[in-house]
Design a protein around this motif. Structure first.
Motif, short mmCIF file in Angstrom:
data_model
loop_
_atom_site.label_atom_id
_atom_site.label_comp_id
_atom_site.label_asym_id
_atom_site.label_seq_id
_atom_site.Cartn_x
_atom_site.Cartn_y
_atom_site.Cartn_z
N PRO A 41 -22.44 -7.07 30.29
CA PRO A 41 -22.44 -4.90 30.19
C PRO A 41 -23.72 -4.86 29.48
CG PRO A 41 -20.66 -5.73 28.62
CD PRO A 41 -21.47 -6.93 30.03
N GLU A 42 -25.06 -4.01 29.65
CA GLU A 42 -26.45 -4.53 29.26
C GLU A 42 -26.37 -2.59 28.63
OE1 GLU A 42 -28.95 -7.67 29.81
OE2 GLU A 42 -28.00 -7.00 31.07
N LYS A 43 -27.03 -2.98 27.15
CA LYS A 43 -28.13 -1.74 27.11
C LYS A 43 -28.24 -1.51 25.70
CE LYS A 43 -26.05 2.91 24.57
NZ LYS A 43 -24.90 2.66 23.82
N LEU A 44 -29.81 -1.95 26.20
CA LEU A 44 -30.81 -2.28 25.83
C LEU A 44 -31.66 -1.38 25.27
CD1 LEU A 44 -31.34 -5.78 27.68
CD2 LEU A 44 -30.92 -5.13 25.44
N LYS B 112 -19.06 -11.95 37.19
CA LYS B 112 -19.40 -11.43 35.46
C LYS B 112 -20.21 -10.30 35.73
CE LYS B 112 -19.01 -15.71 33.38
NZ LYS B 112 -20.40 -16.67 33.17
N ARG C 143 -17.71 -20.27 25.90
CA ARG C 143 -17.93 -18.95 26.33
C ARG C 143 -19.48 -18.60 25.98
NH1 ARG C 143 -13.85 -16.23 23.81
NH2 ARG C 143 -14.85 -14.28 24.13
N GLU D 186 -22.87 -18.79 28.22
CA GLU D 186 -23.79 -16.70 28.27
C GLU D 186 -25.15 -17.38 27.68
OE1 GLU D 186 -23.64 -13.31 26.28
OE2 GLU D 186 -22.01 -13.79 26.54
N ASP D 187 -26.12 -18.48 27.04
CA ASP D 187 -27.06 -18.92 26.09
C ASP D 187 -27.00 -19.96 25.30
OD1 ASP D 187 -29.12 -18.79 25.02
OD2 ASP D 187 -29.67 -16.37 24.79
#
Lengths: 294, 235
Positions: A291-294, A288, A171, A175-176
């Motif tokens: 969830p992002e909150k930057l 996909k 995983r 992702e990266d």
């Protein structure tokens, strides 16, 4: 009553085909999730698995269990070998080169099989026989085994990805890649492992397919692979639960179309689904969402 | 001998000569900063040390061992951890899973003790341990990125722009943590555009411009230099 048992048997048929689609779709989705490759050679692993089991049972008279194990082993080894030889050298190449290579490998496997085994369809006696009677309804053991085995495989896979160190590494890499390397995760090992798991599932799928249709042909993997690909896209490519959901949905849809007396429209309907999904919800049902909150 | 020594390294991105003949060193228990404008080559230097990029020439020696040809995933096991630019935590994994990934090269038995240490330093992470990392605030994500790097108990911690995108109060908090880590014995290589903040904690610094080192010295040297004041400290 009759109507009910017909519906029941169509649902069982749909789940049986859907199980195989789901297992194969998982391989597409896992590989796409990790290296963004639509591995079009994936479907052909089913063909290789089917020939392996076929010849193990017919020519070498091995016990079905041994033959099945052999089929899974050979598909897994082939999947990893293809990754090592054809895809690893292209890791930093444009994704298109990788896609074209995958299509090339698919042709290579299909034509190689034709050369070795001949172009005709090889048939054998069914090796899973009999039906289970439940009141008015009957279920073939082949269907029962198929559904059961694939559910077990999927539960096992889900646990592996969620709980084990290698599953978590998979995983992380999907992702990266760069950040995963900074954690000390080896890309080569993790990617090979992903191919191994995906290919093993295709191997299991090939044997389950053989339970339902005891025959093998060089191009059997291409239609099955394409439908599994549609299933992966429908569920949301890259998503493991999505691949399962997509597989069962496509299987049930086919059964529904056949039950409606339109069985020759089956394939057309599946590909129509692909078009509709791509137009309406390209990310698929469980695509996909980050969830992002930057 | 220095803990980390880079000698005349040259790094290319395709045809672009991103790092040109750069030499610097970091002594054990020091905080050293690389400062400079965006695109000066600071991050490239860090990525080369961590093995994500490779130097065309020159050598990097860590703990007396040359890092050439050591794959990125083995550099961590050797004691170098990096907090990458933009944090790059695993947004779809939980806080706890992110920390576990940080300890990927460590024996399983030491995992829970290491995690407890991180939770002591960053209590917020403990409160959110089962939350998916993508739902954390920017400051929490930076703490997670630092905690994740610390999970491998590194000898050398490399931080790439830890203040980026954070409110001033959070920047202060992050730099307090850097000071604490340093007092705890961790050697730190800090890359920053925020030169003022970086020089407030660093023992020494190097100034990069267009891939070259144009100035270096102790904190007080750099703070006293008029050229640096003008170019980087906004004075």
């Amino acid at each position: 009553m009759n109507w009910l048992s017909l519906a029941f048997s169509q649902i069982v048929n749909g789940l049986q085909a859907g199980s195989v689609y789901a297992l194969v779709a998982l391989g597409y989705s896992m590989v796409y999730g990790i290296i963004l490759l639509l591995n079009f050679a994936h479907g052909d692993l089913i063909m290789v698995g089917a020939y392996t089991a076929f010849y193990a049972m017919t020519a070498f008279h091995l016990h079905p269990v041994v033959s099945v194990a052999l089929a899974i082993l050979i598909s897994t080894a082939l999947g990893v070998l293809v990754e090592k030889i054809a895809y690893t050298p292209l890791r930093s190449a444009p994704r298109l080169s990788l896609l074209i290579t995958a299509i090339g490998i698919s042709f290579l496997l299909e034509n190689g099989a034709q050369l070795i085994f001949g172009a005709d369809t090889k048939s054998m006696d069914p090796f899973v026989r009999g039906v289970l009677t439940l009141g008015n309804a009957t279920v073939s053991y082949a269907a029962l085994i198929t559904i059961l085995v694939s559910v077990i495989a999927m539960v096992g896979l889900t646990l592996m990805v969620k709980k084990t160190k290698l599953g978590k590494a998979m995983r992380a890499v999907s992702e990266d890649m760069g950040a995963a390397q900074l954690m000390g995760i080896s890309l080569n090992k993790t990617i090979s492992f992903t191919f191994a798991v995906g290919s093993a599932l295709a191997g299991i799928g090939s044997v389950l397919y053989l339970c339902a249709y005891p025959q093998a042909s060089p191009t059997m993997g291409s239609m099955l692979g394409l439908k599994a690909f549609v299933a992966a896209v429908l569920g949301g490519i890259g998503s493991i639960p999505g691949a399962m959901l997509g597989g069962f949905s496509i299987g049930l849809l086919e059964a529904l179309v056949s039950a409606g007396g339109l069985s020759e429209w089956k394939d057309g309907v599946v590909f129509a689904v692909l078009i509709v999904v791509l137009l309406v919800k390209p990310a698929g049902i469980l695509g996909k969402k980050i969830p992002e909150k930057l | 001998m220095a803990l980390l020594q880079a000698d005349h390294i040259n790094v290319f991105y395709g045809a672009i000569h991103a790092v040109q003949d750069v030499s610097f060193h970091v002594e054990a228990r020091e905080i050293v900063t690389l400062i400079g404008a965006n695109g000066a080559g600071k991050s490239t230097v860090l990525k080369t040390i961590s093995g994500l990029l490779h130097a065309k020439s020159g050598r990097i020696v860590f703990h007396g061992k040359e890092l050439k040809g050591v794959p990125a995933h083995s550099v961590v096991a050797g004691g170098i951890a990096q907090v990458p630019e933009g944090r790059r935590i695993f947004l779809r994994m939980t806080v706890e899973e992110n920390l576990e990934m940080g300890a990927y090269t460590q024996p399983r038995a030491s995992l829970s003790a290491a995690m407890q240490e991180i939770f002591q330093r960053f209590p917020r992470l403990e409160e959110r341990r089962n939350q998916v990392a993508g739902t954390l605030s920017g400051g929490e994500q930076q703490m997670l990125a630092m905690g994740r790097a610390l999970m491998s108990r590194p000898t050398l911690l490399m931080l790439d722009e830890p203040s980026m995108g954070l409110a001033p109060l959070l920047v202060e908090q992050i730099f307090d943590i850097i000071r604490e880590l340093h007092q705890g014995g961790t050697t730190i290589l800090l890359v920053e555009q925020n030169s003022q903040a970086a020089l407030s904690v660093a023992d020494r610094g190097y100034v990069l411009e267009n891939g070259r080192i144009v100035a270096s010295g102790t904190r007080s040297d750099l703070l006293a230099s008029d050229a640096i004041k003008k170019a980087y400290l906004g004075a």
